[in-house]
Enzyme design. Structure first.
Site, PDB file in Angstrom:
ATOM      1  CG  ASP A  25      -3.502  -1.808  -6.193  1.00 37.48           C
ATOM      2  OD1 ASP A  25      -3.028  -2.894  -6.562  1.00 37.48           O
ATOM      3  OD2 ASP A  25      -3.515  -1.451  -4.988  1.00 37.48           O
ATOM      4  CG  ASP A  41     -11.545  -0.635  -0.766  1.00 33.65           C
ATOM      5  OD1 ASP A  41     -11.562  -1.874  -0.938  1.00 33.65           O
ATOM      6  OD2 ASP A  41     -11.590  -0.109   0.363  1.00 33.65           O
ATOM      7  CB  VAL A  42     -11.633  -5.086  -4.711  1.00 32.52           C
ATOM      8  CG1 VAL A  42     -10.822  -4.806  -5.973  1.00 32.52           C
ATOM      9  CG2 VAL A  42     -10.753  -5.607  -3.574  1.00 32.52           C
ATOM     10  CE1 TYR A  62      -4.608 -15.341   0.705  1.00 32.12           C
ATOM     11  CE2 TYR A  62      -4.156 -17.688   0.543  1.00 32.12           C
ATOM     12  CZ  TYR A  62      -4.082 -16.424   0.014  1.00 32.12           C
ATOM     13  OH  TYR A  62      -3.487 -16.226  -1.217  1.00 32.12           O
ATOM     14  CE  LYS A  79      -6.807 -15.828  -2.368  1.00 30.10           C
ATOM     15  NZ  LYS A  79      -7.000 -14.864  -3.468  1.00 30.10           N
TER      16      LYS A  79
END
Ligand code: NAD
Length: 253
Positions: A39, A65-66, A157, A161
């Site tokens: 995370d 940090d993705v 968003y 997705k």
């Protein structure tokens, strides 16, 4: 014998409690996986890893940090060098920037796509060679009901997705020959810190807004974790490119 015994799993965004990554990491740990909990919030990730170990499982925490390509290379290298393999990746980390299009700025859009879509691309890209080396693996990508149907305030968003949904199918097609499965999970309304932050009326308002669903209740993080656990396990070894709605019937009616 646990359902994912001996597997090495990475779960991103697993600090938030209540959160879907946290519940998933706990479930994988309980069922015998070695869990690498990551995370951007290292203290929260460490708490999650400690909870897994306190329950008798095996876990370590890393700050990640993705959105960082170098970060992904380091996390995958850690799995391989410390645990010798990578079997499961759960791309869970995400944020929700929910605004009507007139209020949605270009920087909101770019940030939303970067954290919820580009991150998943990077995770899959760098996990694939490690899973190939392990003889196969399972990637589970968190999409949303907002990636299936048009929900107001979800232009960015939902686009992210929806991108996760179709990218998962593309990767199922590309990576199946390497015994790497890739599926998407589409939660409905699950009570987590993300939802608590988005709902002005708190849990009570959430209960009221889900009362009309076929199953008539707000979801709990374990409702999603149980689906991800199944997809991560060998019980799902003939399932790839599939989308699992876990939404109390929201998108079925
Ligand atoms: P949450 O906000 O409770 O947890 C998200 C976690 O991601 C946090 O720990 C946060 O620190 C972490 N994170 C955010 N940005 C990050 C970054 N750049 N790098 C690394 N970590 C980062 O959210 P949640 O409700 O548990 O959602 C988890 C996933 O499920 C998200 O992808 C979300 O979009 C999706 N989802 C949730 C719901 C729901 O109802 N809760 C519904 C549909 C989809």
């Amino acid at each position: 014998m646990g359902r994912v015994n001996g597997k090495v799993a990475i779960v991103t965004g697993a600090a938030s409690n209540p959160g879907l990554g946290h519940a998933t990491a706990m479930a994988l740990g309980r069922e015998g996986a070695t869990v690498i909990v990551t995370d951007i919030d290292l203290a929260g990730a460490e708490e999650c890893a400690k909870a897994i170990r306190d329950a008798g499982g095996d876990a370590a925490a890393l700050r990640q940090d993705v959105t960082s390509e170098d970060g992904w290379k380091q996390v995958i290298a850690y799995a391989q060098s410390t645990h010798g393999r990578l079997d499961v990746l759960v791309n869970n980390a995400g944020i929700a920037i929910l605004k009507p299009i007139d209020e949605l700025s270009l920087s909101d859009w770019n940030r939303q796509i970067e954290v919820n879509l580009t991150s998943v691309f990077l995770g899959c890209k760098y996990a694939a060679p490690a899973m190939r080396a392990a003889g196969g693996g399972s990637i589970v990508n968190l999409s949303s009901v907002a990636g299936l149907v048009g929900l107001q305030t979800c232009a960015a968003y939902g686009a992210a997705k929806g991108g996760v949904r179709i990218m998962s199918k593309v990767l199922a097609a590309e990576l199946g020959k390497d015994n790497i499965r890739c599926n998407s999970v589409h939660p409905g309304f699950i009570w987590t810190n993300m939802q608590a932050g988005a709902q002005t009326g708190g849990r009570e308002a959430a209960e009221a807004s889900t009362a009309g669903l076929p199953l008539g209740r707000v979801g709990e993080p374990d409702d999603i974790a149980n689906c991800i656990l199944y997809l991560a396990s060998d019980e799902a070894n003939y399932i790839t490119g599939a989308e699992f709605t876990v939404d109390a019937g929201m998108t079925a009616v």
